[in-house]
Design a protein around this motif. Structure first.
Motif, PDB file in Angstrom:
ATOM      1  N   ALA A 155       1.009  -1.002  -0.179  1.00  8.96           N
ATOM      2  CA  ALA A 155       0.038   0.187   0.205  1.00  8.96           C
ATOM      3  C   ALA A 155       0.915   1.022  -0.277  1.00  8.96           C
ATOM      4  CB  ALA A 155      -0.795   0.150   1.061  1.00  8.96           C
ATOM      5  N   ALA A 156       1.953   1.429   0.523  1.00  7.78           N
ATOM      6  CA  ALA A 156       3.082   2.576   1.307  1.00  7.78           C
ATOM      7  C   ALA A 156       3.386   2.516  -0.662  1.00  7.78           C
ATOM      8  CB  ALA A 156       3.698   2.921   1.534  1.00  7.78           C
ATOM      9  N   THR A 157       3.924   1.562  -1.340  1.00  9.37           N
ATOM     10  CA  THR A 157       4.383   1.678  -2.828  1.00  9.37           C
ATOM     11  C   THR A 157       3.129   2.316  -3.681  1.00  9.37           C
ATOM     12  OG1 THR A 157       5.887  -0.139  -2.028  1.00  9.37           O
ATOM     13  CG2 THR A 157       5.926   1.034  -4.705  1.00  9.37           C
ATOM     14  N   ARG A 158       2.158   1.564  -3.607  1.00 12.21           N
ATOM     15  CA  ARG A 158       0.895   2.038  -4.341  1.00 12.21           C
ATOM     16  C   ARG A 158       0.891   3.478  -4.354  1.00 12.21           C
ATOM     17  NH1 ARG A 158      -0.979  -2.887  -2.568  1.00 12.21           N
ATOM     18  NH2 ARG A 158      -2.630  -2.130  -1.831  1.00 12.21           N
ATOM     19  N   ALA A 159       0.640   4.153  -2.696  1.00 13.89           N
ATOM     20  CA  ALA A 159       0.223   5.269  -2.405  1.00 13.89           C
ATOM     21  C   ALA A 159       2.114   6.646  -3.062  1.00 13.89           C
ATOM     22  CB  ALA A 159       0.661   5.115  -0.984  1.00 13.89           C
ATOM     23  N   LEU A 160       3.326   5.565  -2.648  1.00 17.06           N
ATOM     24  CA  LEU A 160       4.243   6.955  -3.397  1.00 17.06           C
ATOM     25  C   LEU A 160       3.978   7.038  -5.059  1.00 17.06           C
ATOM     26  CD1 LEU A 160       7.056   5.806  -1.480  1.00 17.06           C
ATOM     27  CD2 LEU A 160       5.727   7.744  -1.397  1.00 17.06           C
ATOM     28  N   VAL A 161       3.503   5.644  -5.807  1.00 13.84           N
ATOM     29  CA  VAL A 161       3.602   5.327  -7.241  1.00 13.84           C
ATOM     30  C   VAL A 161       2.191   6.370  -7.590  1.00 13.84           C
ATOM     31  CG1 VAL A 161       2.657   4.007  -9.022  1.00 13.84           C
ATOM     32  CG2 VAL A 161       5.004   3.576  -7.191  1.00 13.84           C
ATOM     33  N   ALA A 162       1.600   6.430  -7.433  1.00 16.13           N
ATOM     34  CA  ALA A 162      -0.069   7.306  -7.429  1.00 16.13           C
ATOM     35  C   ALA A 162       0.397   8.567  -7.644  1.00 16.13           C
ATOM     36  CB  ALA A 162      -1.120   6.331  -6.519  1.00 16.13           C
ATOM     37  N   ALA A 163       0.669   8.959  -6.572  1.00 17.49           N
ATOM     38  CA  ALA A 163       1.200  10.492  -5.994  1.00 17.49           C
ATOM     39  C   ALA A 163       2.119  10.814  -7.463  1.00 17.49           C
ATOM     40  CB  ALA A 163       1.775  10.519  -4.533  1.00 17.49           C
ATOM     41  N   THR A 164       2.672   9.947  -7.414  1.00 12.99           N
ATOM     42  CA  THR A 164       3.650  10.461  -8.491  1.00 12.99           C
ATOM     43  C   THR A 164       3.346  10.682  -9.577  1.00 12.99           C
ATOM     44  OG1 THR A 164       5.833   9.665  -7.580  1.00 12.99           O
ATOM     45  CG2 THR A 164       5.804  10.651 -10.069  1.00 12.99           C
ATOM     46  N   ALA A 165       2.670  10.003 -10.174  1.00 13.35           N
ATOM     47  CA  ALA A 165       1.654   9.674 -11.631  1.00 13.35           C
ATOM     48  C   ALA A 165       0.520  11.039 -11.222  1.00 13.35           C
ATOM     49  CB  ALA A 165       1.426   8.338 -11.759  1.00 13.35           C
ATOM     50  N   GLY A 166       0.143  11.797 -10.113  1.00 17.18           N
ATOM     51  CA  GLY A 166      -1.048  12.224  -9.860  1.00 17.18           C
ATOM     52  C   GLY A 166      -0.419  13.477 -10.437  1.00 17.18           C
ATOM     53  N   ALA A 167       1.274  13.713 -10.332  1.00 15.18           N
ATOM     54  CA  ALA A 167       1.660  15.003  -9.867  1.00 15.18           C
ATOM     55  C   ALA A 167       1.887  15.172 -11.444  1.00 15.18           C
ATOM     56  CB  ALA A 167       2.840  15.333  -8.953  1.00 15.18           C
ATOM     57  N   GLY A 168       2.070  14.673 -11.835  1.00 16.40           N
ATOM     58  CA  GLY A 168       2.244  15.240 -13.667  1.00 16.40           C
ATOM     59  C   GLY A 168       0.757  15.239 -13.865  1.00 16.40           C
TER      60      GLY A 168
END
Length: 436
Positions: free
Chosen positions: A410-423
């Motif tokens: 879950a922690a990794t998914r949140a980081l990856v999603a936040a990175t994608a969301g920023a773009g």
């Protein structure tokens, strides 16, 4: 030299109106807790009793933001407020700054992070060599840049999409460094709990996680800069002493650390060349003239002229000092190079250059690389394997491409999603402003 809580409370009291001592103390306390909350920091007493050196780089950055917010300002000058922050915290800081502007507070943002600019800024001014070379609305400047320098900044931004690279040492079977059951912390605070990690010869490993999750503490334990409470660290199967001063010169030479703040890692009164060459003198026993000649040759390879490195650190840019720091570490002939957020705070063009240079130098030296970063673009371009740390524990490990595209924890998914969301958010903001 001072704890965080008393400093924030002192600043709050200086901006309060009249009242009794107890009223002022209570008001100051309320201001501090509110500022910590808005800066995405814990408001517990245990945190307020910590010193700055006991915080991660990201936490230090947010404490600086809290110092500004505790004063209830009309104008905030935010100088790199997201440097060294994970994607989730970066998004929260951007949202907090956006809320400030909605409350009528003006924000002057100084940053190298183009996604943050796209998400937050209305007007953009691009500076180079002390001059404004381009200005206008954010959508126009970043969506259709006119000046050559602005174009280079936009084009140099690293993508978080996994790239085709060998990752260095993925097929190696022999572990160079082994961390087993490591516990560490600051005073009564536990930072790492039962952490185990192996790094093979020549392998490139990225250590990612939220700010304050324990990444830097783990790296400093491996380098002997922070004592472990329990567990062990082995180099070629031999236990390493927990403290730096108990390690042999050979052990010191084999593990080298490049710090997040390159400028702070240099003595401001000594020429850069002397400090770089000193590594070869102290750790390899090279005589001073030969050490200087070797340092000059390697510094020239990374684009630093002799006239530049004979100056003191204040005369060099952040990117130049970061290159000098890399050379300084590599002059010992290390088996493991630890790089802690070495691209944070650099513009996109300089960052891309450092990433390319690091890959070239690491491959040439044949050493393993432990890369601590919040930037998934850097991970995608450099790392062969990723270890994710969350609240002091490693929660996921795997090939970089797999972790970035199909995260499991879950922690990794949140980081990856936040990175994608920023773009995506940045692109949407740019498009909206361009249409406007």
């Amino acid at each position: 030299m001072r704890r965080i809580g008393p400093v924030l409370e002192e600043m709050a009291r200086r901006h309060l109106g009249a009242g009794t001592r107890s009223e002022r103390r209570r008001s100051a306390r309320e201001r501090v807790l509110d500022a910590l909350r808005r800066a995405q920091l814990p408001a517990e007493q245990q945190f307020l009793r910590r010193y700055p050196h006991q915080l991660s780089g990201g936490q230090q950055q947010r404490v600086v933001l809290a110092q500004a917010l505790v004063c209830r300002p009309r104008v905030v000058v935010a100088d790199e407020p997201t440097t060294g922050q994970d994607a989730l915290t970066r998004a929260q800081v951007v949202e907090e700054l956006r809320i400030l502007t909605a409350q009528g507070i003006a924000v002057l943002l100084l940053t190298h992070d183009l996604d943050v600019v796209r998400s937050l800024a209305e007007q953009v001014l691009v500076m180079r060599d002390g001059r404004i070379v381009e200005s206008g609305c954010a959508g126009q400047v970043l969506g259709a840049p006119e000046h050559e320098y602005t174009q280079r900044l936009v084009e140099s931004q690293l993508s978080a999409e996994p790239s085709e690279q060998d990752g260095g040492g993925e097929e190696a079977s022999r572990a160079l460094v082994g961390v087993h059951g490591l516990d560490a912390g600051h005073r009564r605070t536990t930072t790492l709990e039962n952490v185990s990690l192996e790094i093979a010869e020549g392998e490139r490993v990225a250590l990612v996680g939220r700010s304050g999750s324990g990444k830097t503490t783990l790296a400093r334990c491996i380098a002997g800069l922070h004592p472990a409470r329990s567990g062990n660290i082995r180099l070629d199967g031999v236990d390493l002493p927990s403290r730096l001063r108990k390690r042999t010169r050979e052990q010191l030479a084999r593990i080298q650390y490049v710090f997040q703040d390159a400028r702070a890692s240099f003595n401001e009164f000594v020429p850069v060349l002397d400090q770089v060459a000193r590594t070869a003198e102290l750790l390899r026993g090279v005589q001073r003239p030969s050490a200087h000649a070797e340092a000059l040759e390697m510094l020239a390879r990374v684009g630093l002229a002799e006239s530049t490195v004979r100056r003191r650190p204040a005369a060099l840019s952040g990117g130049e000092l970061q290159r000098a720091a890399l050379v300084r570490a590599l002059l010992s002939g290390p088996d493991l190079l630890i790089c802690d957020e070495i691209t944070s705070g650099l513009d996109t063009a300089t960052q891309a250059g450092i990433v390319e240079l690091l890959a070239e130098l690491q491959q040439g030296a044949g050493c393993a690389l432990l890369l601590i970063t919040h930037d998934f673009g850097v991970v995608a371009h450099l790392a062969g394997r990723v270890a994710v740390i969350d609240q002091g524990r490693i929660v996921e490990q795997g090939a970089a491409a797999a972790v970035l595209t199909s995260p499991e924890h879950a922690a990794t998914r949140a980081l990856v999603a936040a990175t994608a969301g920023a773009g995506e958010d940045a692109a949407g903001a740019t498009l909206g402003r361009t249409r406007g």
